[in-house]
Design an enzyme around this catalytic site. Sequence first.
Site, PDB file in Angstrom:
ATOM      1  N   ASP A  17       0.875  -1.166   0.000  1.00  0.00           N
ATOM      2  CA  ASP A  17       0.000   0.000   0.000  1.00  0.00           C
ATOM      3  C   ASP A  17       0.922   1.230   0.000  1.00  0.00           C
ATOM      4  OD1 ASP A  17      -2.084   1.774   0.033  1.00  0.00           O
ATOM      5  OD2 ASP A  17      -3.154   0.802   1.676  1.00  0.00           O
TER       6      ASP A  17
HETATM    7  C1  BGC Z   1      -5.050   3.246   0.108  1.00  0.00           C
HETATM    8  C2  BGC Z   1      -5.098   2.307  -1.080  1.00  0.00           C
HETATM    9  C3  BGC Z   1      -4.871   3.084  -2.347  1.00  0.00           C
HETATM   10  C4  BGC Z   1      -3.540   3.796  -2.252  1.00  0.00           C
HETATM   11  C5  BGC Z   1      -3.208   4.613  -3.483  1.00  0.00           C
HETATM   12  C6  BGC Z   1      -3.862   4.160   0.100  1.00  0.00           C
HETATM   13  O1  BGC Z   1      -4.076   5.229   0.969  1.00  0.00           O
HETATM   14  O2  BGC Z   1      -5.096   2.504   1.308  1.00  0.00           O
HETATM   15  O3  BGC Z   1      -6.332   1.635  -1.119  1.00  0.00           O
HETATM   16  O4  BGC Z   1      -4.932   2.246  -3.472  1.00  0.00           O
HETATM   17  O5  BGC Z   1      -3.588   4.694  -1.159  1.00  0.00           O
HETATM   18  O6  BGC Z   1      -3.986   5.748  -3.544  1.00  0.00           O
END
Ligand code: BGC
Length: 806
Positions: free
Chosen positions: A227
């Site tokens: 993530d």
């Molecule tokens: C989230 C993800 C997301 C990523 C990119 C994170 O804050 O948990 O679900 O895909 O950011 O934006």
Amino acid sequence: MTQIARITNLVDAMTLAEQVSLLSGADFWSLPAIERLNVPKLRVTDGPNGARGGGSLIGGVKSAAFPVGIALGATWNPDLLREIGGALAEEVKSKGAHVLLAPTVNIQRSQTNGRNFECYSEDPILTAELAISYITGLQAQGVAATIKHFVGNESEIERTSISSEIDERSLREVYLVPFEAAVKRANTWAVMSSYNRLGGIFTSEHAWLLNTVLRGDWGFDGVVMSDWFGSHSTVETVNAGLDLEMPGPTRDRGAKLIAAVEAGEVSAELVRERALNVLRLMARTGALEDHSEWAERADDRPEHRALIRRAGAEAAVLLKNDGVLPLVGGKLAVIGPNAKVAQIMGGGSAQLNAHYRVTPYDGLVAAGVAVEYAYGCDIGKFQPVLPGPLKMEMFFNRELAGQPAAVDELPEATGFWFGPLKGGVDAAHFSARISTRFEATATGVWRLGLRAAGLARVFVDGVDVVEAWQSWSRGTTFFEEGCDEVLADLPMLAGQSYDIVIEFASKASDTLAFSALAVGLGLPSGDAEIAEAVAVAARADVAVLFVGRDASWDTEGADLPGITLPGRQAELIAAVAAVNPNIVVVLQTGGPVEMPWLGEVAAVLQAWYPGQEAGNAIADVLLGTEPGGRLPQTFPARWSDGVTQTQDPEIYPGLDGRVRYEEGVFIGYRHADLIGVPPLFPFGFGLSYTRFELADLTVDGTEVSVTLRNVGDRSGSTVVQLYVTPVASAVARPARELKAFAKVALAAGAERRLVLGLTARDFAWFCVERRAWVVEAGRYGVEVGQSALDLPLKGVVTVAAAVLAV
Ligand code: BGC
């Protein structure tokens, strides 16, 4: 040349440094190209309810906004999710990307998870079946799914560091189920690790999770990416099975990883394997052939509009209907904070710049219904964002010193900044002076609110009215990187203009590297607005109340403080119900709410956040389209009936960096069955505009057949649900578990024989000691009906003992 030969040749032609370069992002949304070998860039985009593209969270190229996860969960319709997956693939391509960062399949453990709206269900089987279809639809068009967040990310509290303490049996039987299905049955090409720790270890460096379970037990051959900023080490992540560190530029790989290889801490063979995984993903998605420049289009397609509108109606759950719905004419009043604001999605990384947003008011007017309107009361967690345009002067330093390096314009007083900004300004190291002139539309005490991931203060006519500069402290806004809203009351006069100047300076962030700001200004509503709503309701034959929450509540980055309707909405409902018996409540929330007013209203429709067609889809259902949704999550009568509402803070919201899933497999309806407290509305529940009956259950081996009849006088749909009840077992098992379902549409008077198949695994529990699924021999109950509490047909399936491999 076969694909595997091609990527093998390619990886072997790479230097160690080139292989390593593929294991981190180049920037927020793409990987680096390797020009020497003609390897182009792989591009990714958020998220589950639409493809936002490569811009910022706010104000990127426009995209189609689809219903959010819980709305899709409420459709119980895998075929529809396959269609939506296909449409999302087109959206991803229109944004020049190859990989969609979706679906979100974490399980609804509490009612207050900020991302409850993004997840499909409290039930692993429903979640798994929907995810399989979504992924299949997406990947059939050559766009990769990235199923997320792997695993144990069921709350937004201390989201980047908390340790979820989940025993292995509960992991295997509940939280891992959708991921396992996505790997084994949909061949998902990518997985995103979660932010949290699992049993103390970050999931991005959890060897048991990534190597043993995901790759070993399930045979995953795709890419595991972190993530965003969720990878915290060099050696541990690579060795544990994390292929890709996101976003870029790298923090822990690059030269550090090369040095680790040279020091013998990571083998060169493992780096090659990780790079090969990335190349396989590029080959699967066509990225290896895609040498185009990154270009993004806004493709507002009529077929996407129609699909989203249909999906919105299929997601809408009719919870109560004394006969007032569908509406049949008469004088209609439309009341409430969500009537003229289209609540189409939740907040956080799943948000996007929708092509358009249809409000319920506009949806009804477009359907030819004349309505009288009243606002009712406020709903938002924060003050409404100050409208622009605003001039933004940016400085290369954090002190607003010297001449501005660049000048930009903001459409409204909010921004989310990362990477290089206009004029080469670094979003992580800059300051800005943002100014506008605001004309008050009414006389009264206005309220100004400031939130910032960074230092900020606001001057009105030269006076410093709020500051989060000296006194900035971390709160729960902006993914837990921002301060809580700081407020000031401002007496203002109608027609008078005020100079508003915002000063902002970026600050070093702890985990997520971005800067963000929002300044709001609103005139709080009060008794007068409620009185007006009551007067409007009293004059009408039927009053429809549009209430619920919005993306400031249902958002990534912060859990909800509870499940009562925010603000004075409960009071508003009771007040209008006192003057008119025909009140229809349309709820838009990302999860359950308490309804102390339920007995006073004639109908309740839960419409969730259904995407850009929100108002049209809601109007369709109010005017007669079948409400196709069934609850994917139990609605408890009281928050305190929920599984997390014990007096032990370690069970929720967490204590000393740990959140303990004490309840094990007993979440959702399993918990409701265990405590014996009837929920307000059970899992799987939803009314139709017609009536269905089930009869003639027969069992043939592990096939259960029933006859479904539409005994009403109009066509409609329902969800036939099959639950298995256990035999006396060596372990505590839920009283019943959903194992199969079918969404069926039937014309008035029609009937259909349905066959619901079960497999040995549907009777098994996970034995940690044996590392296997254990089926105990015996006579299992099967119960078929239309919700977890409405299971009129019962039968018995005789099952032989078995031990099934992981
Ligand atoms: C989230 C993800 C997301 C990523 C990119 C994170 O804050 O948990 O679900 O895909 O950011 O934006």
